[in-house]
Design an enzyme around this catalytic site. Structure first.
Site, PDB file in Angstrom:
ATOM      1  N   ASN A  11       0.868  -1.174   0.000  1.00 20.04           N
ATOM      2  CA  ASN A  11       0.000   0.000   0.000  1.00 20.04           C
ATOM      3  C   ASN A  11       0.909   1.231   0.000  1.00 20.04           C
ATOM      4  O   ASN A  11       1.511   1.551   1.015  1.00 20.04           O
ATOM      5  CB  ASN A  11      -0.880  -0.045   1.266  1.00 20.04           C
ATOM      6  CG  ASN A  11      -1.669   1.226   1.486  1.00 20.04           C
ATOM      7  OD1 ASN A  11      -1.746   2.083   0.607  1.00 20.04           O
ATOM      8  ND2 ASN A  11      -2.247   1.351   2.665  1.00 20.04           N
ATOM      9  N   TRP A  12       0.993   1.868  -1.152  1.00 14.45           N
ATOM     10  CA  TRP A  12       1.916   3.020  -1.265  1.00 14.45           C
ATOM     11  C   TRP A  12       1.355   4.286  -0.613  1.00 14.45           C
ATOM     12  O   TRP A  12       2.050   5.279  -0.512  1.00 14.45           O
ATOM     13  CB  TRP A  12       2.238   3.284  -2.747  1.00 14.45           C
ATOM     14  CG  TRP A  12       3.320   2.392  -3.283  1.00 14.45           C
ATOM     15  CD1 TRP A  12       3.887   1.323  -2.654  1.00 14.45           C
ATOM     16  CD2 TRP A  12       3.994   2.498  -4.554  1.00 14.45           C
ATOM     17  NE1 TRP A  12       4.863   0.749  -3.457  1.00 14.45           N
ATOM     18  CE2 TRP A  12       4.935   1.457  -4.624  1.00 14.45           C
ATOM     19  CE3 TRP A  12       3.871   3.363  -5.644  1.00 14.45           C
ATOM     20  CZ2 TRP A  12       5.772   1.264  -5.731  1.00 14.45           C
ATOM     21  CZ3 TRP A  12       4.700   3.166  -6.743  1.00 14.45           C
ATOM     22  CH2 TRP A  12       5.638   2.128  -6.791  1.00 14.45           C
ATOM     23  N   LYS A  13       0.080   4.238  -0.215  1.00 15.57           N
ATOM     24  CA  LYS A  13      -0.554   5.423   0.409  1.00 15.57           C
ATOM     25  C   LYS A  13      -0.352   6.637  -0.497  1.00 15.57           C
ATOM     26  O   LYS A  13      -0.336   6.494  -1.707  1.00 15.57           O
ATOM     27  CB  LYS A  13      -0.008   5.625   1.829  1.00 15.57           C
ATOM     28  CG  LYS A  13      -0.102   4.339   2.656  1.00 15.57           C
ATOM     29  CD  LYS A  13       0.106   4.543   4.125  1.00 15.57           C
ATOM     30  CE  LYS A  13      -0.088   3.214   4.853  1.00 15.57           C
ATOM     31  NZ  LYS A  13       0.000   3.314   6.288  1.00 15.57           N
ATOM     32  N   HIS A  98      -9.483   1.314   5.034  1.00 18.76           N
ATOM     33  CA  HIS A  98      -8.202   1.481   5.725  1.00 18.76           C
ATOM     34  C   HIS A  98      -8.410   2.457   6.890  1.00 18.76           C
ATOM     35  O   HIS A  98      -9.177   3.403   6.773  1.00 18.76           O
ATOM     36  CB  HIS A  98      -7.144   2.012   4.755  1.00 18.76           C
ATOM     37  CG  HIS A  98      -5.772   1.995   5.349  1.00 18.76           C
ATOM     38  ND1 HIS A  98      -5.359   2.958   6.235  1.00 18.76           N
ATOM     39  CD2 HIS A  98      -4.743   1.119   5.223  1.00 18.76           C
ATOM     40  CE1 HIS A  98      -4.122   2.673   6.625  1.00 18.76           C
ATOM     41  NE2 HIS A  98      -3.728   1.559   6.021  1.00 18.76           N
ATOM     42  N   GLU A 100      -6.761   4.825   7.954  1.00 18.38           N
ATOM     43  CA  GLU A 100      -6.496   6.237   7.630  1.00 18.38           C
ATOM     44  C   GLU A 100      -7.699   6.865   6.935  1.00 18.38           C
ATOM     45  O   GLU A 100      -7.983   8.046   7.102  1.00 18.38           O
ATOM     46  CB  GLU A 100      -5.216   6.342   6.785  1.00 18.38           C
ATOM     47  CG  GLU A 100      -3.984   6.099   7.659  1.00 18.38           C
ATOM     48  CD  GLU A 100      -2.775   5.544   6.938  1.00 18.38           C
ATOM     49  OE1 GLU A 100      -2.736   5.569   5.692  1.00 18.38           O
ATOM     50  OE2 GLU A 100      -1.856   5.064   7.642  1.00 18.38           O
ATOM     51  N   GLU A 168      -5.357  -4.786  10.783  1.00 15.47           N
ATOM     52  CA  GLU A 168      -4.309  -3.784  10.960  1.00 15.47           C
ATOM     53  C   GLU A 168      -4.573  -2.997  12.248  1.00 15.47           C
ATOM     54  O   GLU A 168      -5.378  -2.051  12.248  1.00 15.47           O
ATOM     55  CB  GLU A 168      -4.294  -2.796   9.793  1.00 15.47           C
ATOM     56  CG  GLU A 168      -4.007  -3.429   8.455  1.00 15.47           C
ATOM     57  CD  GLU A 168      -3.419  -2.414   7.483  1.00 15.47           C
ATOM     58  OE1 GLU A 168      -2.329  -2.684   6.959  1.00 15.47           O
ATOM     59  OE2 GLU A 168      -4.029  -1.352   7.262  1.00 15.47           O
ATOM     60  N   GLY A 174       2.672   2.261  10.796  1.00 14.06           N
ATOM     61  CA  GLY A 174       3.681   3.307  10.648  1.00 14.06           C
ATOM     62  C   GLY A 174       4.422   3.658  11.928  1.00 14.06           C
ATOM     63  O   GLY A 174       5.102   4.684  11.991  1.00 14.06           O
ATOM     64  N   SER A 213       3.438  -2.110  10.359  1.00 14.98           N
ATOM     65  CA  SER A 213       4.885  -2.195  10.613  1.00 14.98           C
ATOM     66  C   SER A 213       5.503  -3.545  10.237  1.00 14.98           C
ATOM     67  O   SER A 213       6.420  -4.016  10.917  1.00 14.98           O
ATOM     68  CB  SER A 213       5.202  -1.842  12.074  1.00 14.98           C
ATOM     69  OG  SER A 213       4.841  -0.492  12.337  1.00 14.98           O
ATOM     70  N   GLY A 234       2.752  -1.180   4.271  1.00 15.09           N
ATOM     71  CA  GLY A 234       2.780   0.236   3.926  1.00 15.09           C
ATOM     72  C   GLY A 234       4.191   0.685   3.587  1.00 15.09           C
ATOM     73  O   GLY A 234       4.697   0.443   2.494  1.00 15.09           O
ATOM     74  N   GLY A 235       4.838   1.327   4.549  1.00 17.66           N
ATOM     75  CA  GLY A 235       6.157   1.931   4.338  1.00 17.66           C
ATOM     76  C   GLY A 235       7.161   1.027   3.632  1.00 17.66           C
ATOM     77  O   GLY A 235       7.870   1.473   2.715  1.00 17.66           O
TER      78      GLY A 235
END
Ligand code: PGA
Length: 251
Positions: A11-13, A98, A100, A168, A174, A213, A234-235
């Protein structure tokens, strides 16, 4: 009973410009060369890159997804993107709910469910996200919160084949923090039981991803937990080396 085929989805957000296509190509080539082993690999770039990334991945085993969709097929919804548009751009997956989006855009379970329904109707597979906050975890409410999110966000009529659930924990996203393997096992068993109750025998085959994470250093432990059928990353999905370090646990 055989476990479902794992899925490792990036997930590149809100990250990625045309210049990031180099990382995508590196991931595509590594997946093509067998770097994800028996797992399926998918990348969910921002909307602006979905078509370019899908074109670059065409003919390779790398699947493409998006990070959200509107619940309607088309119409007067300025700035929104429909599931049909994503399908038309080459996506096969879309993330819905998600944390966010739940936090930044006030998405309720009912909205998430409508979006997932739209995704499935368009022929996409919905990756529906659930997870508790730190306060809910500390207050001993994590299982109940996730139960409520599953009941609210999933329709019993969804075809199980077009559904993925991602657990999640909000406090793990993150932050570099992760739940213990025992806590992940407890939550994933809980989600599995709910899916089996809702979808019967087909609930066994719905992939339950862990997200929050995930890094190459902790991937083997987290992915080794029972009922963990892959990761939502993610990251660490922004760099081909890190993403493949995670997907590579399935080699
Ligand atoms: P993270 O994000 O891997 O950067 O923690 C996971 C996610 O939000 O999907």
């Amino acid at each position: 009973m055989a476990a479902p085929r794992p899925l490792v989805a990036g997930n590149w957000k809100m990250n990625g410009l045309k210049a990031s296509l180099g990382e995508l190509e590196a991931i595509r080539d590594a997946v093509k060369a067998g770097g994800a082993g028996r797992a399926e690999a998918a990348l969910c770039p921002p909307f602006t890159l979905v078509a370019a990334v899908a074109a670059a991945a065409e003919g390779s085993p790398l699947a493409i997804g998006a990070q959200d969709c509107h619940a309607k097929v088309s119409g007067a919804h300025t700035g929104d993107i429909s599931a049909q548009m994503l399908k038309d751009s080459g996506a096969t997956y879309v993330i819905t709910g998600h944390s966010e989006r739940r936090a930044d855009h006030g998405e309720t379970d009912a909205i998430v469910r409508a979006k997932a329904a739209a995704a499935i109707k368009a022929g996409l597979t919905a990756i529906v996200c659930v997870g508790e906050t730190k306060d809910e975890r500390v207050g001993g409410k994590a299982l109940d919160v996730v139960s409520g999110q599953i009941e609210g966000s999933l329709d019993p009529d969804f075809p199980a084949t077009n559904l993925v659930v991602a657990y999640e924990p909000v406090w793990a996203i993150g932050t570099g923090l992760t739940p213990t393997a025992a806590d992940v096992a407890e939550m994933h068993a809980h989600i599995r039981a709910k899916l089996e109750k809702t979808y019967g025998r087909k609930g066994v085959d719905i992939r339950i991803l862990y997200g929050g994470s995930v890094k190459p250093e902790n991937a083997a432990e987290l992915m080794g937990v029972k009922n963990v059928d892959g990761a939502l990353v993610g990251g660490a999905s922004l760099k081909a080396k890190d993403f493949m370090g995670i997907a590579g646990v399935y080699k």
